[in-house]
Design a protein around this motif. Structure first.
Motif, short mmCIF file in Angstrom:
data_model
loop_
_atom_site.label_atom_id
_atom_site.label_comp_id
_atom_site.label_asym_id
_atom_site.label_seq_id
_atom_site.Cartn_x
_atom_site.Cartn_y
_atom_site.Cartn_z
N ASN A 53 0.81 -1.22 0.00
CA ASN A 53 0.00 0.00 0.00
C ASN A 53 0.84 1.26 0.00
OD1 ASN A 53 -2.40 -1.42 0.00
ND2 ASN A 53 -2.48 -1.54 2.25
N MET A 54 1.90 1.28 0.79
CA MET A 54 2.66 2.51 0.99
C MET A 54 3.66 2.76 -0.14
SD MET A 54 2.62 4.97 3.09
CE MET A 54 3.57 6.44 3.50
N THR A 55 4.27 1.72 -0.68
CA THR A 55 5.34 1.91 -1.66
C THR A 55 4.87 2.63 -2.92
OG1 THR A 55 6.48 -0.04 -0.82
CG2 THR A 55 7.14 0.75 -2.99
N PRO A 56 3.72 2.29 -3.52
CA PRO A 56 3.28 3.05 -4.70
C PRO A 56 3.09 4.53 -4.40
CG PRO A 56 1.99 1.04 -4.47
CD PRO A 56 2.79 1.18 -3.22
N TYR A 57 2.57 4.83 -3.22
CA TYR A 57 2.38 6.23 -2.84
C TYR A 57 3.70 6.97 -2.75
CZ TYR A 57 1.95 10.19 0.32
OH TYR A 57 2.07 11.42 0.89
N ILE A 58 4.69 6.34 -2.09
CA ILE A 58 6.00 6.97 -1.97
C ILE A 58 6.61 7.21 -3.35
CG2 ILE A 58 8.37 6.67 -1.14
CD1 ILE A 58 7.22 5.06 1.20
N LEU A 59 6.55 6.20 -4.20
CA LEU A 59 7.16 6.31 -5.54
C LEU A 59 6.44 7.35 -6.38
CD1 LEU A 59 7.87 2.54 -6.29
CD2 LEU A 59 9.51 4.30 -5.59
N GLN A 60 5.13 7.38 -6.32
CA GLN A 60 4.39 8.40 -7.07
C GLN A 60 4.69 9.80 -6.55
OE1 GLN A 60 2.56 8.32 -9.77
NE2 GLN A 60 2.51 6.09 -10.07
N THR A 61 4.84 9.91 -5.24
CA THR A 61 5.17 11.21 -4.65
C THR A 61 6.56 11.66 -5.08
OG1 THR A 61 3.77 10.75 -2.74
CG2 THR A 61 5.40 12.50 -2.50
N LEU A 62 7.53 10.74 -5.04
CA LEU A 62 8.87 11.07 -5.53
C LEU A 62 8.83 11.52 -6.98
CD1 LEU A 62 10.89 8.09 -3.99
CD2 LEU A 62 11.21 10.51 -3.45
N GLN A 63 8.06 10.80 -7.79
CA GLN A 63 7.96 11.16 -9.21
C GLN A 63 7.37 12.55 -9.38
OE1 GLN A 63 6.61 8.15 -12.19
NE2 GLN A 63 4.89 9.55 -12.47
N LYS A 64 6.31 12.85 -8.64
CA LYS A 64 5.69 14.17 -8.74
C LYS A 64 6.64 15.27 -8.29
CE LYS A 64 0.86 12.70 -8.24
NZ LYS A 64 0.33 13.35 -9.45
N MET A 65 7.40 15.01 -7.23
CA MET A 65 8.36 16.01 -6.75
C MET A 65 9.45 16.25 -7.79
SD MET A 65 8.82 15.47 -2.66
CE MET A 65 9.55 13.86 -2.81
N ALA A 66 9.92 15.17 -8.42
CA ALA A 66 10.96 15.31 -9.43
C ALA A 66 10.45 16.12 -10.61
CB ALA A 66 11.43 13.94 -9.89
N ILE A 67 9.23 15.86 -11.03
CA ILE A 67 8.64 16.61 -12.15
C ILE A 67 8.46 18.07 -11.77
CG2 ILE A 67 6.53 16.87 -13.52
CD1 ILE A 67 6.31 13.79 -13.46
N ASP A 68 8.03 18.31 -10.53
CA ASP A 68 7.85 19.68 -10.06
C ASP A 68 9.17 20.44 -10.08
OD1 ASP A 68 6.20 21.80 -8.64
OD2 ASP A 68 7.78 21.47 -7.16
N ASP A 69 10.25 19.82 -9.56
CA ASP A 69 11.56 20.47 -9.57
C ASP A 69 12.05 20.72 -10.99
OD1 ASP A 69 11.74 20.68 -6.87
OD2 ASP A 69 13.38 19.27 -6.60
#
Length: 445
Positions: free
Chosen positions: A310-326
């Motif tokens: 449950n938690m790993t997809p959320y973490i990975l999607q959040t990392l991806q969104k942060m990278a795109i934002d930066d």
């Protein structure tokens, strides 16, 4: 002497990997410098002796190395820097490079020439400085037309000039500022000073190489020195970057491509996917070279399949969104320099799709390092040939450590990578909370 078993591309890639050796240790800067120099004495001739390790004369490369890597002499460095975070030394090697020379390199599809190789170290997984100041510093950009390595000032993106990321600009400035220590080769000189003092034979080649972070720094360093006319004495200038993130945006990429065509005039194109100069080679299952082009960043959360917990997809999607934002903040569209993808393969000895963040990071580490170098057979697991090197370079039977230096195990490296990513998440805490709230609202709906 017969030609080494590795071709020129593989030799250069191998030497980029050797620049990373200091990343496998903890210690003070001077201790790490001596350790790297001592390690290089196994691979190269004329490495100045590390007296604290009992060496009394310049090195002769180990007999196991010559048939594989060829006959190379250390001519500058190595030079290494231990940075500070909040006035506290990092305790690791944050950047490093060295220069070697061979009197006769057989270039596939080209002539046999004397050659110098400038090998730049990759990200040190233990270095928060590397991650924060060089790797992840992409939300601001530096105008290449006014770039000053000693003062890489950021400016708004104007949509016309070539720009590089603040991280790349900082890293190249650090490399240009490094001096070879007084106990190393060509002591007390910077790379530019060393190059200015050379009088190479006509046609001599110079090659810049590096993996990961250095896959962005090495082409940028080469372009800076070329435009600064520091490389005019060489007949051929080449770059062999691997697994690198994008150093800059589209105008910069086009500038690099125009100055560094894939082959010198008259050289024949080769068939191997890894066999092209001035081209960033990358494993298509390696997360790092997916940065910082937005369309490529959109693939990283599920690059190894949809995570099952449950938690790993959320973490990975959040990392991806942060990278795109930066990547998006400056308005510059990060674009790869000319490049060639290499066909990776998932390692089934690691849980795939990943159930945990550690599964993801283990696969990432294998794809980012081992898949380029090759993986020796171990127990029931067969040998895996690498995308560039068939198998890793020879190693000493016993690794001797400079007093004060400790070695970092592969498991510790993985843990450090996870911790660095957690630090990055915490530095983006507001964005994480915003994303968490958005996902909660969507779940309620």
């Amino acid at each position: 002497m017969t030609n080494p078993s590795l071709d020129a591309y593989q030799q250069v890639f191998g030497m980029a990997g050797l620049a990373n050796r200091a990343g496998g240790y903890n210690g003070l800067g001077i201790q790490l410098q001596l350790q790297l120099q001592y390690d290089l004495s196994f691979y190269f001739n004329n490495v100045p002796p590390v007296k604290i390790m009992g060496q009394k004369a310049p090195s002769t490369a180990d007999p196991s190395v010559l048939p594989v890597l060829g006959n190379w002499d250390l001519v500058w460095g190595p030079a290494l820097v231990e940075e500070e975070n909040n006035n506290v030394p990092t305790g690791v090697a944050d950047n490093a490079l060295y220069v070697v020379k061979c009197d006769a390199v057989a270039f596939p599809g080209g002539p046999t020439l004397p050659a110098y190789v400038v090998a730049v170290a990759a990200t040190n997984p233990s270095s928060l400085y590397d991650w924060e100041t060089e790797d992840f510093a992409v939300s601001e950009v530096v105008n290449w037309t006014t770039y000053n390595p000693s003062d890489p000032t950021t400016s708004p993106y104007n949509g016309t000039d070539p720009y590089i990321s603040k991280g790349t600009a900082t890293g190249v400035g650090i490399l240009l500022g490094l001096k070879s220590p007084d106990f190393a080769a060509s002591p007390n000189t910077t790379l530019q000073q060393f190059l200015a003092g050379l009088n190479p034979e006509p046609g001599t080649a110079i090659i810049f190489c590096g993996h990961s972070l250095a896959g962005a720094l090495s082409p940028t360093l080469a372009l800076y020195l070329k435009e600064n006319k520091n490389l005019n004495a060489f007949g051929v200038t080449l770059v062999y970057p691997t697994a690198g993130p994008t150093p800059g945006e589209a105008v910069f990429a086009n500038l690099f491509n125009s100055k560094f065509p894939p082959l010198p005039p008259g050289w024949e194109e080769q068939k191997g996917t890894y066999q092209s100069w001035n081209t960033m080679h990358w494993n298509d299952l390696d997360v790092v070279p997916h940065a910082w082009t937005i369309s490529e960043l959109e693939k990283i959360a599920t690059i190894y399949g949809q995570a099952t917990s449950n938690m790993t997809p959320y973490i990975l999607q959040t990392l991806q969104k942060m990278a795109i934002d930066d990547s998006s903040k400056s308005g510059a569209s990060y674009t790869r320099i000319q490049n060639q993808s290499l066909p990776g393969q998932l390692q089934t000895t690691i849980k795939t799709p990943p159930a945990t963040l550690q599964d993801y990071m283990l696969q990432l580490a294998v794809q980012h390092v081992a898949m380029y170098n090759g993986i020796p057979a171990a127990g029931p697991n067969p040998q895996v040939n690498g995308l560039i090197l068939p198998q890793p370079l020879p190693k000493p039977d016993v690794v001797n450590l400079v007093p004060g230096v400790t070695a970092v195990t592969e498991s510790e490296m993985i843990i450090k990578i996870i911790n660095q990513i957690i630090e990055w998440i915490l530095s983006h805490y507001t964005l994480v909370e915003k994303e968490n709230a958005t996902q909660n609202i969507e779940a309620d709906k």
